[in-house]
Scaffold this motif. Sequence first.
Motif, PDB file in Angstrom:
ATOM      1  N   SER A  48       1.343  15.849  41.666  1.00 45.55           N
ATOM      2  CA  SER A  48       1.777  16.212  40.422  1.00 45.55           C
ATOM      3  C   SER A  48       1.149  15.092  39.304  1.00 45.55           C
ATOM      4  N   ASP A  50       2.122  15.307  36.022  1.00 43.92           N
ATOM      5  CA  ASP A  50       3.230  14.792  35.285  1.00 43.92           C
ATOM      6  C   ASP A  50       4.580  14.307  35.971  1.00 43.92           C
ATOM      7  N   THR A  52       7.536  14.950  35.074  1.00 41.63           N
ATOM      8  CA  THR A  52       8.503  16.013  34.898  1.00 41.63           C
ATOM      9  C   THR A  52       8.020  17.331  35.501  1.00 41.63           C
ATOM     10  N   ASP A  54       8.347  20.064  33.736  1.00 40.46           N
ATOM     11  CA  ASP A  54       8.329  20.874  32.382  1.00 40.46           C
ATOM     12  C   ASP A  54       6.984  21.935  31.992  1.00 40.46           C
ATOM     13  N   ARG A  55       5.972  20.793  32.117  1.00 35.78           N
ATOM     14  CA  ARG A  55       4.672  21.753  31.725  1.00 35.78           C
ATOM     15  C   ARG A  55       4.391  22.652  32.827  1.00 35.78           C
ATOM     16  N   CYS A  56       4.204  22.225  34.063  1.00 31.42           N
ATOM     17  CA  CYS A  56       3.355  23.003  35.345  1.00 31.42           C
ATOM     18  C   CYS A  56       4.415  23.900  36.246  1.00 31.42           C
ATOM     19  N   SER A  60      12.660  22.410  34.793  1.00 30.70           N
ATOM     20  CA  SER A  60      12.655  21.229  33.583  1.00 30.70           C
ATOM     21  C   SER A  60      13.109  20.175  34.282  1.00 30.70           C
ATOM     22  N   TRP A  79       3.137  29.584  35.419  1.00 29.25           N
ATOM     23  CA  TRP A  79       2.567  29.029  33.978  1.00 29.25           C
ATOM     24  C   TRP A  79       1.136  29.266  33.698  1.00 29.25           C
TER      25      TRP A  79
END
Length: 246
Positions: A48, A50, A52, A54-56, A60, A79
Amino acid sequence: MRTIFAHRGVSSLAPENTLSAIKLCTDYQVRWFECDIDILQDDTIVLSHDSTLDRCTNRSGPLFELNRQDLDQIDAGSWFSDEYCGERIPTLDQLIAQMNQYQLNANIEIKSGDVSAEACRRLLAGLDRALNQLNDGREYIISSFNPMLLAEFKRLRPQAPVACLFENHTLNDDWHVIMEWTGAEYIHPQNEGLTQQQVQLFKSKGYQVNVWTVNAKDRANQLFNWGVDGIFTDFPQNFSSKYRED
Ligand code: G3P
Ligand code: MG
């Protein structure tokens, strides 16, 4: 030798840091890829960028709150496009198996942005164990923006090739001190703002230089003409075979 690294896998054609994005390297005869790793609450190491979800993913919240079993419930592909619906966040063990299966080489970047020093130590120990599962002939480079993590990893695994990552604004006069302190053989500077003079300085000190993230062909040519050894790109499919090392 000019190396093309598929940045987060072939991340322009498949969701970044997934097994699909990495397997796509085989379609374009790209032998090296870059990926980012982090650790979960139960010490599972995953891919990963990130810290978090949230983006991918379709969820979240902090990555670190997850356990291995949670990964089966998280969609890390839709996504990007419907084609990748159901794609999972891969574990480092799955990545190592895929490297062995498809004879791929990896630049593994340690992230661990939001975790404790103790969790970082467990991440480094887990990475060391995972690398023992690589078949003979597979190559890797371990990189990080955090010199302390690199120095500690070099202590754990002295034979590991290590790279210091620098953003343009952190490339100050002390860059060489950081390189020597970590024992790094590679310097990975940011593309934006990088000059020929800087590249020549890195090379004069004997370092291998791989630049991130280079998506324009003209810029890649310029960097290679300056003596850069490799580039990270989201579009490895666009680079002609003359740049490839195999
Ligand atoms: O390792 C090169 C590059 O991936 C560093 O930046 O933010 O894409 O991980 P980032
Ligand atoms: Mg990265």
